[in-house]
Design a protein around this motif. Structure first.
Motif, PDB file in Angstrom:
ATOM      1  N   UNK A 170      -5.551  14.373  -4.142  1.00 47.33           N
ATOM      2  CA  UNK A 170      -4.282  13.819  -4.811  1.00 47.33           C
ATOM      3  C   UNK A 170      -4.065  12.520  -3.690  1.00 47.33           C
ATOM      4  N   UNK A 171      -4.225  12.872  -2.557  1.00 48.93           N
ATOM      5  CA  UNK A 171      -3.759  11.727  -1.685  1.00 48.93           C
ATOM      6  C   UNK A 171      -5.013  10.617  -1.534  1.00 48.93           C
ATOM      7  N   UNK A 172      -5.867  10.985  -1.931  1.00 49.31           N
ATOM      8  CA  UNK A 172      -7.047   9.851  -2.380  1.00 49.31           C
ATOM      9  C   UNK A 172      -6.743   9.107  -3.752  1.00 49.31           C
ATOM     10  N   UNK A 195       0.726  12.881  -0.747  1.00 44.50           N
ATOM     11  CA  UNK A 195       1.155  11.321  -1.095  1.00 44.50           C
ATOM     12  C   UNK A 195       1.737  10.823   0.018  1.00 44.50           C
ATOM     13  N   UNK A 196       2.742  11.439   0.761  1.00 41.11           N
ATOM     14  CA  UNK A 196       3.696  11.010   1.614  1.00 41.11           C
ATOM     15  C   UNK A 196       2.712  10.767   3.091  1.00 41.11           C
ATOM     16  N   UNK A 250       0.777  -1.321   0.242  1.00 42.31           N
ATOM     17  CA  UNK A 250      -0.070   0.191  -0.096  1.00 42.31           C
ATOM     18  C   UNK A 250       0.866   1.247  -0.005  1.00 42.31           C
ATOM     19  N   UNK A 251       1.707   1.194   0.937  1.00 43.83           N
ATOM     20  CA  UNK A 251       2.581   2.352   0.978  1.00 43.83           C
ATOM     21  C   UNK A 251       3.232   2.739  -0.376  1.00 43.83           C
ATOM     22  N   UNK A 252       4.153   1.680  -0.940  1.00 44.73           N
ATOM     23  CA  UNK A 252       4.858   1.643  -2.152  1.00 44.73           C
ATOM     24  C   UNK A 252       3.990   2.293  -3.284  1.00 44.73           C
TER      25      UNK A 252
END
Length: 445
Positions: free
Chosen positions: A364-366, A313-314, A151-153
């Motif tokens: 954008x995070x979504x 994103x982070x 998920x993180x990657x």
């Protein structure tokens, strides 16, 4: 971690990735694919920034200029469907490599266009080629990462979008700045085409072991596992690798009874979410002009908004590994809707900037979470097909949204009415994702 010796006669690929350590090889694979993600965003956004120069050179009407912007996205619609079939036949890595190389070659013909029809045709074919990058990139990286880092990657991979956008802005400003740069858009196109040679770097990383195992290429799959784990996972020569379910898939697998509900949900989300994002940002200079900003101020506004996307994103990557895909995306989309409505009804410049930056951050995070999530609901034999159908829905939104929003602006809709209309699509996104199952921590089938 000591080497894991497995004495079984067979091994499930997904279970190997559950135990696999995160290594430097994963970082290298991630770096290669991250640059591909940056290039994809660069190529998709570049035409927006140079379209006015092309329009002046070819004396295009506003309708022709708008059609030219949409040509690459229109080409990507059939491209995503075609490359999905190819990816199942030849693999994720070759699909990415050939797609990017073909795009590079086709795009190089753009500066030699003699008229609008030729220019449009070349950009459409370029989009057709670029469709393979979109459908294969995320599923490929999903199938190369350990379960705990998946998920993180994937969210970090999505951060290539704002960086690619900023590079497109920077390259355009560098080569098209100054008082007289006749034909300088051609220089920008040639440079962007040559960047596609990065595809050759894909030869340095292995094919997905999931795909290899699904095709019965067990020795190559084992070698890919050894590469990624840096030899910490050992497999006997007699062992067979497998993925579940053991069946051959085709493009229409995603429409079978087993997957039809998920395919329907993710298609609606992909279209609505893309419409909500693209409908706003493709017309942001015009909308901001209604608020009194000049074109240069609007572009600076857009650049600052893009910068706010990077930390999103982070944050999303950290949260999704802690709380799961669904909770993070539901929260981010809800906050994006609130921010979008605040942007629509801003009463001064401070509120306008504040709500837009919040909208850029949460939307954008979504997107980063969604790019990870919706490919995970399918097994290996249907993953690229499912991803491509969703990607195609995004491209339909990319193609239709500018025209529809342009139409309502032409009707004389006010700023707040137009932005509120766009936010309806974000509300639809929020409602549908409530019905999609969580995939955090699940092994890929």
């Amino acid at each position: 971690m000591e080497a894991a010796k497995r004495g079984k006669t067979s091994a499930k690929v997904g279970e190997l990735f559950e135990d696999m350590p995160f290594t430097k090889k994963h970082l290298f694979v991630g770096f290669v694919l991250f640059v591909v993600s940056v290039i994809e965003a660069w190529e998709m956004m570049l035409i927006i920034f140079i379209s006015s120069s092309i329009a002046a050179d070819f004396q295009l009407t506003p309708l022709q200029e708008g059609s030219l912007i949409g040509s690459i996205y229109l080409g990507m619609i059939p491209g995503t469907y075609i490359w999905a079939i190819i990816a199942d036949r030849i693999g994720r890595r070759k699909t990415l490599m050939f797609s990017l190389l073909i795009f590079s070659v086709v795009s190089l013909f753009t500066p030699f266009s003699t008229g609008f029809a030729m220019l449009y045709a070349i950009r459409f074919i370029a989009g057709l080629a670029l469709g393979g990058v979109m459908v294969a990139g995320y599923p490929y990286f999903q199938e190369m990462l350990p379960v705990k880092q998946r998920g993180k990657g994937l969210v970090y991979l999505s951060a290539g979008w704002p960086l690619g956008t900023l590079l497109a802005v920077g390259v355009t400003a560098l080569f098209m700045g100054g008082e007289s740069n006749l034909g300088s858009w051609r220089t920008v196109i040639v440079l962007s085409s040559l960047v596609g040679l990065w595809a050759l770097m894909l030869r340095k990383i292995p094919e997905s072991p999931y795909w290899l195992a699904s095709k019965g290429r067990h020795e190559e799959a084992k070698e890919s596992i050894r590469y990624l784990s840096e030899g910490r996972i050992e497999l006997d020569n007699q062992q067979q690798l497998w993925v579940e379910p053991i069946e051959k898939g085709n493009y229409f697998t995603v429409f079978t009874r087993k997957f039809l509900k998920f395919t329907s949900f993710q298609t609606i989300v992909n279209f609505a979410f893309a419409f909500g994002y693209w409908g706003l940002y493709s017309w942001i200079p015009t909308l901001l002009a209604q608020k009194g900003l000049s074109m240069s101020q609007s572009l600076a506004f857009l650049a600052l908004s893009t910068l706010f996307q990077i930390p999103s994103y982070i944050v999303a990557a950290w949260l999704t590994s802690k709380y799961g895909r669904k909770k993070v995306m539901v929260s981010f989309v809800a906050l994006a809707v609130i921010s979008g409505l605040g942007f629509a009804y801003s009463t001064d410049m401070t509120q306008l900037y504040m709500f837009n930056f919040a909208l850029a951050f949460f939307s954008l995070g979504a997107w980063g979470v969604w790019n990870t999530w919706f490919g995970e609901i399918y097994p290996t034999h249907a993953r690229v097909a499912g991803y491509s159908f969703g990607a195609g829905a995004q491209r339909w939104a990319n193609t239709l949204a500018p025209s529809i929003i342009g139409m309502v602006i032409g009707w004389g809709w006010a700023f707040n009415a137009t932005v509120t209309f766009i936010q309806v699509f974000m509300v639809i996104t929020f409602c549908i994702i409530l019905f999609i199952p969580e995939t955090e921590g699940r092994i890929l089938e």
